[in-house]
Write an enzyme that holds these catalytic residues in place. Structure first.
Site, PDB file in Angstrom:
ATOM      1  N   ASP A   1       8.711  -1.071  -3.640  1.00  0.00           N
ATOM      2  CA  ASP A   1       9.920  -0.423  -3.123  1.00  0.00           C
ATOM      3  C   ASP A   1      10.984  -1.473  -2.806  1.00  0.00           C
ATOM      4  OD1 ASP A   1       8.309   1.749  -3.339  1.00  0.00           O
ATOM      5  OD2 ASP A   1       8.047   2.075  -1.190  1.00  0.00           O
TER       6      ASP A   1
ATOM      7  N   ASP B   1      12.088  -8.030  -1.618  1.00  0.00           N
ATOM      8  CA  ASP B   1      13.460  -7.855  -1.130  1.00  0.00           C
ATOM      9  C   ASP B   1      13.594  -8.111   0.368  1.00  0.00           C
ATOM     10  OD1 ASP B   1      11.908  -5.527  -0.618  1.00  0.00           O
ATOM     11  OD2 ASP B   1      13.736  -4.336  -0.363  1.00  0.00           O
TER      12      ASP B   1
ATOM     13  N   ASP C   1       6.506  -6.836  -5.242  1.00  0.00           N
ATOM     14  CA  ASP C   1       6.629  -5.677  -4.354  1.00  0.00           C
ATOM     15  C   ASP C   1       7.069  -4.469  -5.185  1.00  0.00           C
ATOM     16  OD1 ASP C   1       6.735  -4.139  -2.084  1.00  0.00           O
ATOM     17  OD2 ASP C   1       8.600  -5.010  -1.330  1.00  0.00           O
TER      18      ASP C   1
END
Length: 378
Positions: free
Chosen positions: A15, A130, A13
């Site tokens: 961001d 995240d 990922d």
């Protein structure tokens, strides 16, 4: 077990994983996650994973997030990664909004379904994200995941087998994937109890400058916080000393515990800079610190204070703190300061310079796993 001849993939990922979680629509919003360069470079240098970016960028092309606002920062991020020897083999970005329920939007697999082929070994591949949605994507792709967060969250039962590691530190991911590298996190906890003090202290050399140490001595706690902030070590501790006698034992034993913790966290010191030097100016004074984690303790203190006490704290204990640290950490430590300055400023500049010199000395040199000595031992 890896399937011979098949490629392994790290789906990553953007961001919250490479850069801070936000709508990155300007260069000023690009803030990199701590240790991401060091960790990804180590994984790239020591493994055969292909790097594949998988990112949702909500509503790119709309007035609230123009394509121009997206593409410039995106190209800057990729250019910076390439400058750090980190190259993505494939970039996958979905521009849809959540309410569109697009098949290409994470956690749906449409963006990367082509990797579910005989060319790739999904069982040996990982998704790094995240959010729990990233772990759902990992599950549905048939791979496992690294949940890159320190946030407390309830993990659904069906995702627990998917998550290989949950950590907020990239170095833990690198240590997992590149077990032969030097990038294990450098932590140490010390418990030291005598008839005069009771100390519980934890140090993480690869932190971000977070934590609090309390001793019951106000000025000393203020100086310890300078070490935490300017060394960028994560540190926490509670010191209980015989303050009914005076501050001497509390200050001395804290220095010993801190020195022992840093020494143990450094391990064999493989790959570190070893030397660190810093000058810090504070108003009417300037302080200078130089440190060498040589394994041979020595101490030089060229400092005089204009007052015997800083508030109620004896100025002479500052010298004693640093000497005790140098002996326990088995380092050379040189400290000096301009004479005649305000004693509080002189002390604070010394602690800041000391912390920043340590930060330089313990820094790992990318790609270097040697002992920083021609002797081969420190």
């Amino acid at each position: 077990m890896d399937i011979i001849g098949k490629k392994k993939v790290l789906f990553i990922d953007r961001d919250g994983v490479i850069v801070n979680e936000c709508q990155v629509d300007s260069y000023e919003k690009i803030v990199y996650i701590p240790h991401v360069f060091e960790a990804l470079r180590t994984i790239s240098d020591n493994t055969d994973y292909s790097f594949v970016m998988v990112s949702n960028q909500d509503g790119v092309g709309t007035p609230s997030f123009t394509y121009e606002g997206y593409i410039g920062p995106m190209e800057r991020i990729l250019d910076t990664l390439r400058g750090e020897r980190i190259v993505f083999d494939d970039i996958n970005v979905d521009f849809s909004m959540p309410e569109e329920d697009a098949p290409t939007r994470k956690p749906k697999t449409g963006m990367i379904d082509r990797y579910r082929s005989d060319e790739y070994d999904m069982a040996a591949s990982f998704m790094i994200g995240d959010r729990l949605t990233d772990m759902i994507l990992a599950r549905d792709m048939g791979c496992r995941g690294f949940l890159l967060t320190d946030e407390e969250m309830e993990i659904p039962e069906d995702l627990k087998p998917v998550i290989a590691l949950k950590s907020g530190n990239w170095l833990d991911v690198a240590a997992y994937l590149a077990a032969g590298s030097i990038l294990s996190e450098r932590k140490c906890s010390i418990k030291r109890k005598t008839k005069e003090t009771d100390i519980d202290l934890s140090v993480n050399l690869d932190g971000t400058g977070e934590g609090l140490i309390t001793s019951g001595v106000g000025f000393f706690d203020h100086m310890l916080q300078q070490i935490v902030r300017h060394s960028r070590f994560d540190m926490s501790g509670r010191i209980v000393g015989d303050l009914e006698v005076d501050e001497h034992h509390t200050v001395e034993d804290t220095a010993i515990a801190l020195g022992e913790a840093v020494l143990k966290a450094l391990g064999d010191k493989r790959g570190i800079e070893r030397y660190g030097t810093e000058a810090v100016m504070m108003d009417d004074t300037v302080a200078f610190a130089s440190i060498d984690f040589s394994g041979r303790p020595d101490f030089i203190f060229d400092v005089s204070f204009s007052m015997e006490r800083i508030g109620t704290f004896p100025s002479e204990l500052i010298r004693h703190f640093f000497r005790s640290f140098a002996e326990a950490a088995r380092c050379n430590l040189y400290l000096s300061a301009r004479a005649g300055g305000d004693s509080h400023h002189t002390a604070e500049a010394l602690f800041k310079a000391f912390a920043r010199a340590m930060r330089k000395a313990v820094r790992r040199i990318p790609g270097d796993s040697r002992i920083p000595s021609t002797k081969g031992l420190l």
